[in-house]
Design an enzyme around this catalytic site. Sequence first.
Site: not given
Length: 423
Positions: A13, A40-41, A224
């Site tokens: 993140d 989640g980019h 990640q």
Amino acid sequence: MAVNLLLGLQWGDEGKGKIVDVLTKDYNIIARFQGGPNAGHTLEFDGIKHVLHTIPSGIFHDKAINLVGNGVVIDPVIFKKELDNLNKFNLDYKSKLLISRKAHLILPTHRILDAASEASKGKAKIGSTLKGIGPTYMDKTGRNGIRVGDLELSDWKERYRALANKHEAMIDFYDAKIEYDLKELENEFFKAVETLKTLTFIDSEEYLHQAQKEGKTILAEGAQGSLLDIDFGTYPFVTSSNTTAAGACTGLGIAPNKIKDVFGIFKAYTTRVGSGPFPTELFDKDGETMAKVGHEFGATTGRPRRCGWLDLVALKYAVHVNGVTKLMMMKGDVLSGFEKLKVCTAYKYKGETITHLPYNIEPENVTPIYTEMKGWSEDLTKMTDASELPKELNDYIDFLEKELETPITIVSVGPDRKQTIHR
């Protein structure tokens, strides 16, 4: 032509998606090398927020080729949803999105296995995203997996059935109370596979080898963070792939001597999603402020992120393991308004002071030792040049560069691609 590598240095993140998007104009190829849709980019530009899970973050640029490498695990259902979202923007992704035949597929039963395994652990759960990542990598190393290239074979559905049957027996073994409709999940899966088959499958290691010979520029994109690496992370609270620099070699088929710059991304503070040790975690108003101002919720799961001061012991470890050549600091704007900042520069570990990351950083073994610094109150979000940054922030950056022995070349002052200061 050398390959540059971009990865996260904390527990994920960090803002990798934004920086890949910012840098893509300088590269011909953006290649994702590990992980799956547990990533989640987040990218933001033209007032629109985009979240990608498997597709590389260069997809919104007209000229860049985007490659999903062999080290990635792909869920066709989630992949199809990403493509459907791209359709809204009239992107010609079919001409610039390539998939390695050696990438493994996440099956519906992998997701069910993930849920069953996590449910069976009770309070000892590791905080899985329940995307089926772990079971898929287990099948990969167990030599049972189904790969993208198998979809080109006439008997691929028979292969699927054999593996799914094996999974169902394993699900029964866990005896966990989870509800699912496999037939419905499979219908969705097979439809998504047909969409996946409309894209171009390639022998990606040969493609990248030829691209290097032709002098094309390549940026390898990690998912990640380094502290979630299966070998070097805070095991067992880690992901199932190598998130560190070595993972780019195995996840793309690129030789180590072809990697030039390693860009390391980190936040000006520290966050973590899910379970696991976190020495500098805050449980006070400072932590609440970081979470609120920084909108600290997981892009994939929506789970709130735990927040704390910057941990230089862990960050230095990640810099060393990855051979980072350039640092990029994200979310400096979130720290505006703190009268004082703290940076963890050492641990009190089993009665002695240490400055390296030990085998075990559980709270009973580790107490952070802080260096206190003066904060700044200026709003950074409208700043566009390094000369505008407040003295206290420059002091903070100078301190970090000295401790980490690596230059900080980018400071992010907001989520939009324009809110990026080059130093």
